[in-house]
Design a protein around this motif. Sequence first.
Motif, mmCIF file in Angstrom:
data_model
loop_
_atom_site.group_PDB
_atom_site.id
_atom_site.type_symbol
_atom_site.label_atom_id
_atom_site.label_comp_id
_atom_site.label_asym_id
_atom_site.label_seq_id
_atom_site.Cartn_x
_atom_site.Cartn_y
_atom_site.Cartn_z
ATOM 1 N N VAL A 140 0.836 -1.207 0.000
ATOM 2 C CA VAL A 140 0.000 0.000 0.000
ATOM 3 C C VAL A 140 0.868 1.253 0.000
ATOM 4 O O VAL A 140 0.628 2.211 -0.742
ATOM 5 C CB VAL A 140 -0.956 -0.008 1.210
ATOM 6 N N SER A 141 1.901 1.265 0.847
ATOM 7 C CA SER A 141 2.763 2.442 0.945
ATOM 8 C C SER A 141 3.553 2.677 -0.330
ATOM 9 O O SER A 141 3.767 3.821 -0.744
ATOM 10 C CB SER A 141 3.700 2.300 2.152
ATOM 11 N N LYS A 142 3.997 1.616 -0.971
ATOM 12 C CA LYS A 142 4.771 1.777 -2.204
ATOM 13 C C LYS A 142 3.875 2.172 -3.374
ATOM 14 O O LYS A 142 4.302 2.920 -4.268
ATOM 15 C CB LYS A 142 5.520 0.486 -2.513
ATOM 16 N N LEU A 143 2.627 1.701 -3.384
ATOM 17 C CA LEU A 143 1.702 2.146 -4.419
ATOM 18 C C LEU A 143 1.416 3.638 -4.271
ATOM 19 O O LEU A 143 1.319 4.369 -5.268
ATOM 20 C CB LEU A 143 0.401 1.345 -4.349
ATOM 21 N N ALA A 144 1.312 4.116 -3.021
ATOM 22 C CA ALA A 144 1.121 5.546 -2.786
ATOM 23 C C ALA A 144 2.320 6.341 -3.307
ATOM 24 O O ALA A 144 2.162 7.445 -3.848
ATOM 25 C CB ALA A 144 0.904 5.808 -1.301
ATOM 26 N N ALA A 145 3.530 5.785 -3.151
ATOM 27 C CA ALA A 145 4.724 6.445 -3.689
ATOM 28 C C ALA A 145 4.676 6.480 -5.215
ATOM 29 O O ALA A 145 4.996 7.504 -5.841
ATOM 30 C CB ALA A 145 5.977 5.724 -3.204
ATOM 31 N N ASP A 146 4.271 5.375 -5.836
ATOM 32 C CA ASP A 146 4.086 5.347 -7.293
ATOM 33 C C ASP A 146 3.113 6.435 -7.735
ATOM 34 O O ASP A 146 3.363 7.170 -8.703
ATOM 35 C CB ASP A 146 3.533 3.989 -7.730
ATOM 36 N N ASP A 147 1.993 6.508 -7.037
ATOM 37 C CA ASP A 147 0.949 7.465 -7.416
ATOM 38 C C ASP A 147 1.434 8.906 -7.277
ATOM 39 O O ASP A 147 1.121 9.768 -8.119
ATOM 40 C CB ASP A 147 -0.297 7.242 -6.568
ATOM 41 N N ALA A 148 2.196 9.179 -6.209
ATOM 42 C CA ALA A 148 2.742 10.524 -6.026
ATOM 43 C C ALA A 148 3.696 10.881 -7.158
ATOM 44 O O ALA A 148 3.673 12.006 -7.689
ATOM 45 C CB ALA A 148 3.449 10.623 -4.679
ATOM 46 N N LEU A 149 4.523 9.925 -7.551
ATOM 47 C CA LEU A 149 5.472 10.163 -8.630
ATOM 48 C C LEU A 149 4.744 10.372 -9.953
ATOM 49 O O LEU A 149 5.095 11.261 -10.740
ATOM 50 C CB LEU A 149 6.445 8.987 -8.723
#
Length: 316
Positions: A140-149
């Motif tokens: 979940v946290s890494k998907l949020a990082a993907d989305d921010a990028l």
Amino acid sequence: MTGAYGFVGNAVVRRLSEAGHEVVALTHRPADVPLPELPVFETFRGDIRDGKALAAALDGVEGVCHLAALTRVRESFDRPEEYQEVNAGGTAVLLDVLAAVSPSPAPRVVLGSTAAVYGAPVRQPIGEDTVPAPGNPYGVSKLAADDALRARAEAGAVKAVSLRCFNVSGAVSGVGDADESRIIPKAVAVAAGRYPHLEMNGDGDAVRDFVHVDDLARAFTLALEAGTSAPYRVYNVGATAASMREIVATVERVTGRPVPVVHRPPQPEPPRLVADISRITTDLGWTPVQSSLERLVADAWSVVSGSRGQGLFQRP
């Protein structure tokens, strides 16, 4: 380069240096902790959430490889808020600071993402068009990082690539994966006599995808240097599908030592999670060259057994 002195960071720094880049490193290791030798131009110390430390490290850079993260799936269930703060929040801080210190032209950012964002899709192999459905706080946290990028890239602030890595193993220059919650590090540690046995859920037929850390480092270098016009791209990075039983058998064959296995009751887990890597092969020309199961195990074993250097094989 964030996370420059970690398992993956060590390999990426070396590949970037060989390609002629001057690498500025950011590490969260305290000032009183000595750092291993790496071919970096300069090193800054600080947390990925620390805007001041990031501003100093990012000043004047033309590109960023972002690897600073918490990465243990099981641990993330106990510390979900911290995983979100570091992995997603830290990425957002990095992008904010980068926009402030390098506003033009748009710098390039390559994020070390993870296949954990996909969860357990039925369709295999897993393509980048698979709808993400992470099954743990880490994913979940890494998907949020993907989305921010992605959002920053689509706004024109950066050119960006997310590399969704599958299971990374092997070693470069004596640096291997120290996380013995993972199958290959744990199996070679058992072979070395550090543990009496390896625990395995069920019969060991579950199949996962593995890639050598140096192959992954080449993917980072290619992604950083790619001249694509797309503002944001996602690439899977995997290589070799292997079952847990195959890994144990390979460890025994490579090391010449037994790996006793204690079988635990089967757990509800996907039988197969493997990568479709056709997109990164087509777009960037990347293919794995060092990710045979034997090579992955041999290089991991070279670290555990005390044979420092590249591993039991020489890198091309």
